[in-house]
Write an enzyme that holds these catalytic residues in place. Structure first.
Site, mmCIF file in Angstrom:
data_model
loop_
_atom_site.group_PDB
_atom_site.id
_atom_site.type_symbol
_atom_site.label_atom_id
_atom_site.label_comp_id
_atom_site.label_asym_id
_atom_site.label_seq_id
_atom_site.Cartn_x
_atom_site.Cartn_y
_atom_site.Cartn_z
ATOM 1 C CG HIS A 142 -12.267 -0.259 -21.966
ATOM 2 N ND1 HIS A 142 -13.535 0.022 -21.331
ATOM 3 C CD2 HIS A 142 -11.512 -0.993 -20.766
ATOM 4 C CE1 HIS A 142 -13.407 -0.769 -20.317
ATOM 5 N NE2 HIS A 142 -12.288 -1.328 -19.961
ATOM 6 C CE LYS A 581 -22.459 -10.012 -24.209
ATOM 7 N NZ LYS A 581 -22.190 -10.869 -22.954
#
Length: 922
Positions: A142, A581
């Site tokens: 990532h 989010k």
């Protein structure tokens, strides 16, 4: 008493970097040594930077080139500070263990087992826990790690030299030699450069991940198991325990296809081979070492007959018995190890694709059995200590890492798997359009195909060339599972993770792809999938739907049979990043908690335990919390000794770059799981109806405020202009694109750059926005009784306390004056005023309400170490942030390519410097 080194001038507050302040804690000596070593290097290479390090330089007048050099040296300093802090933490732990005993050390097996024994928890409970125990931190690349492998190696050497300098035994000449080596390593980092000049490749990410195994994990993980054995013997002295290799590492590097077009089936195959070679070479080194040290002759120690018989078999199998015996005459144990080494060399050759030159090990089990034979041979010869101290650690290593180092997960997005299924449908139905995904017809087709016997005429290879490239690639990846399980190691793969799982048919589709690729097994006339299919629930809506999806799924025969064959436990992954989010910090944490409670209850009802895989990131916004507290706050009964978690980017570097820290972090994780299982599973804390009702109300109100910001007109434009969102991709720290499928909408933006950019621009909304509104709404509706209830929640509810504590820490990272400077990059005055006004008001409200609930007068009063560490770095981080605003403005407006390139270098170093300073990116 506080000692200040290089006191900062009172003037020029906004235009100088703050020099280091040494606080008189355990880091003092190390920081002073490192600072002077860095100064020496600066004087040698760039004398102007001495004033920067002393806090005397006015950097606002620097050219981009000079500013880049200043930012580089400051970034190096932050990394050196981190090393000093790790070194000091290790020293503190040693002092505690030496002065008070290991049971006084937080995060140790000894502390947990001492309490368990004192509470009357019997050995049978320990046996049961060890039987079910499965812990697997899973390393992901990532795009959150800015350090290159070569820099990691040099930082590790600096850490080791610091440890050497602690010892009092050195002469002045020897100490000077160590100081010179320290300066040399810092100088090499200086000249290596912090930035990746090229986009990261998956191959480089694989090398990055394997670096930590070579440096620390191969050696320290067996040590961690030994620590558990010693603690069990201390607190349960009358019982004998068999400690299995319950702690293994997983990885997504080279297997995570979600949004990364560079992870192909061939890349995954190469990754598996590199992972295997890493472990095989380590075992070769271990066996070679055993052969050197076990110089036991038959004249001094008679060889037990059972071992002599095993040796005869090994010699005969080798095909070269005479040469082996002649090389080590009268040394039976060395002869045995020579045979083992030959088989291992043949295994390595086979893994590389070469023709085998003799018998090899088809799997790790053969090597494990041979090492057990060696241990028994030594023990039978009354050399049990040698068997335990010298041979057993190597055998333990093989049991843990097998022939794969890690268990590689495959991950793909449900959108991609559905596209492949559509291609299969059209292939078999004359190009007719498939039914809608939510229609009964689509589900019926999936179930029919899953029930249809697979014949040679329907094998993947026979129809692959008639599929689109994407579909063929997806099926090829599934097919790889069967190939590698047969030729490499049965535990080379972990699971198939289906990201963005939204329905039962999404998961059934993954099962069908596995079947079509030919990896199903036929057991007694019924087919099963040997590869665990793990749904990943990421958004709040998907978390809410998860129990119903899993109930339906576990009622389907092929799923139930496969789960039973895989061990009877169904794994479910839950995502912290996208849920945050999607709904903000409180809503995300509460929905994750509820989903675990409901899924655990469902699993208990169906007789299929649910094991959770926690998709956490490094930052608070993405689930990054202190290990012990994060596990303690999980719902009672939800762990039961089974725990998986992602370890991402800079978290991997922090935890596993150095052996002492790695040993502590692994034991902390395992001991925390032990503690939850033994001491917390029956604890109903935080699940009472009154608390649940309060958290539901808080979640709803905070989410409403957060979503109101997301839906505010102009937010996307504000975010792109008022943060280095687009510029972050220039860092080249990850192989994966920042957006899924190349889209440009907020909903398709990955959670990592979303968090990364908001932390860079000092808004950090992802870790607190909406919390103040949620708390205020609760008190407004419920009055004094509501406020009293919140204080009880804060005192008695672990999950709420953890959330509020982490919100409070995040608020310390926010600087609204600097955030206002970033907002100034937004050209539309209306958008700028509207969005920043909302953020400013919510920040003030959140700060006020958090302090009101906690009863403290200042933020982070309860976290003196955290606040001291952060406040020592903030003056420099703040100045870098201010410079970054100007660099963004210049980079975006500069038309001269050469000048723009110079500004870009400084800009990227500023991003790196802020990330290293805070210790987190995404």
């Amino acid at each position: 008493m506080t000692k200040t080194l290089h006191a900062r001038p009172s003037a020029a507050t906004d235009t100088t970097f703050a020099p280091p302040v040494i606080t008189g804690t355990a880091t003092e000596d190390a920081l002073e040594i490192l600072f002077h070593a860095l100064l020496d290097v600066a004087r040698r290479h760039d004398p102007e930077l001495e004033d920067v390090l002393h806090g005397r330089a006015d950097i606002s007048s620097f050219t981009p080139e000079m500013l880049a050099r200043a930012l580089q040296v400051q970034g190096i300093w932050f990394q050196l500070v981190s090393i000093a802090e790790q070194n000091a933490a290790m020293r503190r732990r040693r002092h505690v263990e030496r002065d008070q005993g290991r049971e006084a050390l937080n995060g140790s097996f000894a502390k947990v087992l001492a309490e368990a024994s004192a509470r009357g928890i019997g050995p049978q409970q320990i046996h049961a826990l060890l039987k079910d125990l499965r812990i697997r931190p899973t390393i992901t690349a990532h795009p959150t790690e800015g350090k290159r492998v070569t820099v990691l190696e040099k930082l590790r050497r600096i850490y080791l030299v610091l440890r050497e300098l602690e010892l009092p035994r050195w002469t002045e000449r020897e100490r000077n030699g160590l100081m010179n080596e320290l300066r040399d390593q810092i100088e090499l980092i200086w000249m290596t450069g912090e930035l990746h000049l090229e986009k990261a490749t998956v191959e480089r990410e694989v090398a990055w991940g394997l670096h930590f195994f070579d440096e620390t994990l191969f050696e320290m993980l067996p040590e961690m198991l030994l620590s558990l054995e010693e603690s069990l013997a201390q607190y349960y002295p009358d019982e004998t325990f068999e400690v299995p290799p319950f702690f293994q590492f997983g990885s997504w590097i080279g297997g995570d296809r979600d949004g990364n077009p560079y992870v192909t089936a061939s890349v995954t195959r190469e990754t598996l081979q590199r992972n295997a070679l890493a472990s095989l070479r380590r075992y070769r080194d271990g066996i070679t070492h055993l052969g050197r040290v076990l110089s036991i002759t038959e004249r001094s120690l008679p060889v037990p007959e059972t071992f002599r018989s095993e040796l005869a078999h090994m010699l005969a199998e080798s095909g070269d018995a005479r040469a082996i015996a002649n090389r080590n005459p009268g040394e039976a144990y060395r002869q045995f190890l020579s045979c083992v080494l030959r088989k291992l060399e043949a295994t390595i050759a086979r893994n590389k694709g070469a023709r085998s030159v003799g018998p090899d090990y088809p799997s790790a089990d053969g090597l494990i059995n041979d090492l057990r034979t060696l241990e028994k041979g030594l023990a039978d010869a009354k050399c049990g200590a040698l068997a335990t101290d010298i041979v057993r650690p190597v055998r333990r290593m093989v049991e843990i890492f097998r022939f794969s180092t890690v268990r590689l997960d495959l991950r793909e997005n449900s959108t991609r798997t559905t596209k492949t299924l559509h291609a299969l449908w059209k292939l078999r139905n004359g190009d007719r359009e498939p039914p809608a995904l939510d229609s009964p017809a689509w589900k019926d087709w999936l179930l029919t195909e899953l029930a249809r016997p697979r014949t040679p005429e329907t094998s993947f290879e026979d129809f692959a060339d008639r599929l689109p490239d994407d579909a063929r690639e997806t099926l090829a990846t599934f097919a790889l599972v069967g190939e590698m399980r047969d030729t490499l190691d049965r535990e080379a793969f972990g699971a198939f993770i289906l990201s963005m799982t939204r329905s039962t048919v999404d998961v059934l589709g993954a099962y069908l792809l596995a079947k079509e690729a030919g990896i199903f097994l036929d057991t007694t006339g019924t087919e099963i999938c040997p590869l665990p299919i793990v749904p990943l629930f990421e958004t709040i809506d998907d978390l809410r739907a998860a129990p119903a999806i899993m109930k339906e799924l576990l009622g389907i025969p092929v799923v139930r049979r496969s789960t039973r064959w895989q061990g009877g436990v169904q794994e479910v992954m839950i995502g912290y990043s996208d849920s945050n989010k999607d709904g903000g910090f409180i809503a995300s944490n509460w929905e994750l908690y509820k989903a675990q409670v409901r899924l655990t209850t469902l699993g208990n009802h169906l007789g299929v335990p649910i094991a959770f895989f926690h998709g956490r990131g490094g930052s608070v916004s993405r689930g990054g919390v202190p290990t012990h507290r994060g596990i303690a706050a999980q719902p009672p009964g939800s762990i039961q000794g089974r725990f998986r978690i992602t370890e991402q980017g800079e978290v991997v570097s922090f935890k596993y770059a150095n052996r002492g820290t790695a040993a502590y972090q692994m034991e902390l994780l395992a001991a925390s799981v032990f503690e939850h299982a033994l001491l917390s599973e029956g604890n109903g804390n935080g699940s009472r109806a009154e608390f649940d009702d309060a958290l539901e109300a808080l979640s709803g109100a905070s989410r409403a405020a957060y979503v109101n910001l997301l839906q505010a007109e102009g937010l996307v434009d504000y975010f792109q202009a008022a943060s280095p969102l687009d510029e972050i991709s220039l860092l080249n720290i990850g192989s994966r694109p920042a957006r899924r499928f190349g889209a440009k909408s907020l909903s398709d933006l990955r959670a990592i750059p979303w968090v990364f950019a908001w932390s860079q621009n000092r808004h950090v909304i992802t870790g607190w926005y909406g919390v103040g509104s949620g708390l205020k709404s609760f008190i407004d509706v419920r009055g004094e009784a509501g406020e009293a209830l919140l204080r009880r929640l804060f005192r008695d509810c672990r999950v709420f306390r953890l959330v509020l504590d982490e919100v409070e820490k995040t608020l310390l990272m926010v600087d609204l004056e600097i955030a206002r400077d970033y907002a100034g990059l937004v050209e539309d005055a209306g958008i700028r005023a509207r969005i920043f006004g909302m953020i400013e008001a919510e920040y003030a409200l959140t700060r006020e309400m958090v302090l009101r609930v906690s009863g403290d007068s200042e933020l982070a009063q309860r976290f003196p170490q955290f606040s001291e560490r952060l406040r020592g770095r903030l003056p420099t981080i703040n100045q870098v942030s201010r410079e970054q605003v100007e660099l963004l403005r210049r980079y975006r407006s500069e038309t001269d390519e050469d000048k723009r390139e110079a500004v870009k270098s400084a800009l990227l170093l500023s991003i790196n410097c802020i990330a290293v300073g805070f210790g987190a990116t995404g």
